[in-house]
Design a protein around this motif. Structure first.
Motif, short mmCIF file in Angstrom:
data_model
loop_
_atom_site.label_atom_id
_atom_site.label_comp_id
_atom_site.label_asym_id
_atom_site.label_seq_id
_atom_site.Cartn_x
_atom_site.Cartn_y
_atom_site.Cartn_z
N LYS A 153 0.81 -1.22 0.00
CA LYS A 153 0.00 0.00 0.00
C LYS A 153 0.83 1.26 0.00
CE LYS A 153 -2.79 -0.51 3.49
NZ LYS A 153 -3.91 -0.21 4.41
N GLU A 154 1.97 1.25 0.64
CA GLU A 154 2.76 2.47 0.76
C GLU A 154 3.20 3.02 -0.60
OE1 GLU A 154 6.81 4.05 3.03
OE2 GLU A 154 6.02 2.04 3.37
N PRO A 155 3.87 2.26 -1.47
CA PRO A 155 4.21 2.81 -2.79
C PRO A 155 2.99 2.99 -3.69
CG PRO A 155 4.82 0.49 -2.67
CD PRO A 155 4.39 0.89 -1.29
N PHE A 156 1.97 2.16 -3.49
CA PHE A 156 0.75 2.29 -4.30
C PHE A 156 0.08 3.64 -4.05
CE2 PHE A 156 -3.83 1.77 -4.82
CZ PHE A 156 -3.90 1.28 -6.11
N LEU A 157 -0.09 4.02 -2.78
CA LEU A 157 -0.71 5.30 -2.45
C LEU A 157 0.18 6.47 -2.83
CD1 LEU A 157 -2.23 4.43 1.05
CD2 LEU A 157 -3.46 4.74 -1.10
N LYS A 158 1.48 6.29 -2.72
CA LYS A 158 2.40 7.38 -3.06
C LYS A 158 2.32 7.72 -4.53
CE LYS A 158 7.24 8.73 -2.61
NZ LYS A 158 8.59 8.30 -2.18
N TYR A 159 2.08 6.73 -5.38
CA TYR A 159 2.02 6.97 -6.81
C TYR A 159 0.63 7.45 -7.24
CZ TYR A 159 2.30 6.15 -11.85
OH TYR A 159 2.28 6.31 -13.21
N HIS A 160 -0.43 6.84 -6.73
CA HIS A 160 -1.79 7.15 -7.18
C HIS A 160 -2.46 8.24 -6.36
CE1 HIS A 160 -1.13 3.04 -8.81
NE2 HIS A 160 -1.82 3.51 -9.83
N CYS A 161 -1.86 8.65 -5.24
CA CYS A 161 -2.41 9.75 -4.43
C CYS A 161 -1.33 10.79 -4.19
CB CYS A 161 -2.94 9.22 -3.10
SG CYS A 161 -4.25 8.00 -3.25
N PRO A 162 -0.87 11.50 -5.20
CA PRO A 162 0.18 12.51 -4.98
C PRO A 162 -0.35 13.69 -4.17
CG PRO A 162 -0.67 12.63 -7.22
CD PRO A 162 -1.31 11.42 -6.60
N GLN A 163 0.57 14.43 -3.60
CA GLN A 163 0.19 15.56 -2.76
C GLN A 163 -0.51 16.64 -3.56
OE1 GLN A 163 0.46 15.59 0.56
NE2 GLN A 163 -0.66 17.52 0.55
N SER A 164 -0.16 16.80 -4.83
CA SER A 164 -0.81 17.81 -5.66
C SER A 164 -2.30 17.50 -5.82
CB SER A 164 -0.14 17.86 -7.02
OG SER A 164 -0.20 16.59 -7.66
N ALA A 165 -2.64 16.21 -5.98
CA ALA A 165 -4.05 15.84 -6.11
C ALA A 165 -4.79 16.06 -4.79
CB ALA A 165 -4.17 14.38 -6.54
N ILE A 166 -4.12 15.80 -3.67
CA ILE A 166 -4.75 16.04 -2.36
C ILE A 166 -4.96 17.53 -2.13
CG2 ILE A 166 -4.43 15.78 0.13
CD1 ILE A 166 -2.92 13.21 -0.44
N ASP A 167 -3.99 18.36 -2.54
CA ASP A 167 -4.16 19.82 -2.42
C ASP A 167 -5.33 20.31 -3.26
OD1 ASP A 167 -1.97 19.79 -0.78
OD2 ASP A 167 -0.55 20.38 -2.34
#
Length: 400
Positions: A153-167
């Motif tokens: 999950k850690e690399p999966f979320l890092k790639y598909h949930c970038p900080q720019s998308a969260i912002d």
């Protein structure tokens, strides 16, 4: 001797009778005790038999459980729970939704921990499958075989949930407003974005205030957020208000605010009717060639001056410019000199002129002013020219 023998026989008979009677009495007295002993012995035998049978049943149950525990979940059984596929959208909301759905399938299918990554990666499609192929090659086959779900999950979320998308989600959450959506639709959008906005709306009161500010005015007018202790209470109130608005629309009723605004004639509309503005231009047809309003022949595309038609100079340097009014579209004058516009201005000026109030003055003599109790007398100051004309006789007059 004969008598002695007979007495001895009689005594023996009596003794035998007494012994038999005593034995009978003893046996009758011991029968209940014997029954109790027999009963207790039978119960002991039955209890021992039941205990042995229970042990056998427990052993059989343990064996069945061990057999069931050793049986692993197959990929076919995992897919029978209808897990959701993932196509690799760079969307934190869709990504988190897929992870939650997959973990729920793990629980339903009793999937073993060592098989979770292998089964879950079988759900990846398109761009998500491309990402996994590249990442698994970087890890190596041995590492992939022992990879846990948390490590995946850690690399999966890092790639598909970038900080720019969260912002971007947080920015949309701050500007979220209800338009044509129903309460359930806007609530689902609000809750999806709320998962990534804990810093903005971390407490229950912050959630309530943010949700209230998102609603349309027709909901906020009838809801008091201070009376709600939880977000669910506020959502229920909004749903009740939505039902009431729908019922009013079915009955053909208008909102109170609309009735109040329509009943006040003093308020003027902010915007004038566009048809009134274009009333003066309505008589002039729009040119099909240039799309503008003008009379006569269209000169678009022709060489030379638009005014005189001669070549060698543009229309704004024409030696004989033709003046055309933009108000009445008549040649010979400009808009500021338009007689129709001046007539309208004169009519409006006459309407705005209001009759001026005329002042009145009462003049009495000094003696009359002294005799009257309600008169305050004083000397009126007049200009030097008036004093010269009227003379000394007017200086003593009193004015009210």
């Amino acid at each position: 001797m004969t008598d002695t023998n007979e007495d001895e026989a009689t005594r023996q008979e009596l003794l035998k009778t007494m012994i038999s009677e005593e034995i009978g009495r003893a046996m009758q007295a011991s029968i209940p005790h014997l029954a109790q002993e027999v009963e207790s012995h039978v119960l002991e035998v039955v209890e021992s038999m039941m205990a042995s049978k229970m042990d056998e049943l427990k052993g059989m149950i343990n064996v069945m459980q061990e057999k069931k525990g050793t049986r692993k979940c197959t990929y076919k059984e995992f897919m029978a729970c209808n897990p959701l596929p993932f196509k690799g959208e760079i969307d934190p909301i869709a990504c988190q939704r897929w992870i939650a759905s997959t973990e729920a399938v793990f629980i339903r299918s009793h999937c073993e921990k060592e098989d979770q990554v292998m089964f879950a990666t079988g759900l990846l499609q398109l761009r998500a499958k491309d990402w996994w192929d590249v990442y698994s090659k970087e890890l190596g086959e041995e590492k992939v075989q022992v990879l846990t779900w948390q490590e995946f999950k850690e690399p999966f979320l890092k790639y598909h949930c970038p900080q720019s998308a969260i912002d971007k989600i947080q920015e949309d959450f701050l500007h979220l407003r209800q338009k044509d959506e129903t309460i359930d639709e806007i609530t689902n959008v609000f809750l999806d974005k709320l998962k990534f906005c804990k810093d903005i709306a971390g407490t229950e009161r912050m959630k309530i205030n943010r949700y209230y500010g998102m609603l349309k005015a027709e909901y906020r007018e009838f809801i008091i957020p201070a009376k709600c202790e939880t977000l669910n209470e506020l959502i229920d109130l909004a749903r009740d208000r939505e039902i009431e608005i729908r019922r009013q629309a079915e009955r053909g009723e208008k909102r109170v605010s609309e009735n109040v605004s329509s009943s006040s004639p003093s308020k003027k509309p902010k915007f004038q009717d566009q048809s009134k503005k274009d009333k003066a231009k309505g008589s002039i047809p729009k040119c099909k060639t240039c799309g503008k309003l003008h009379t006569g022949e269209c000169l678009k595309g022709k060489k030379g001056c638009y005014n005189c038609g001669q070549e060698g100079h543009p229309y704004y340097r024409c030696p004989n410019p033709s003046r055309t009014c933009y108000n009445c579209f008549q040649p010979g004058h400009i808009k500021a000199e338009c007689p129709k516009l001046q007539q309208k201005t004169d009519k409006e000026a006459r309407k705005e002129e209001a009759p001026r109030a005329k002042g009145r003055m009462f003049q009495i003599t000094t003696e009359e002013a002294k005799d009257h109790p309600n008169v305050v007398s004083g000397v009126k100051e007049e200009s030097s020219s008036q004093v010269k004309q009227q003379g000394d006789q007017d200086r003593g007059k009193s004015h009210v």
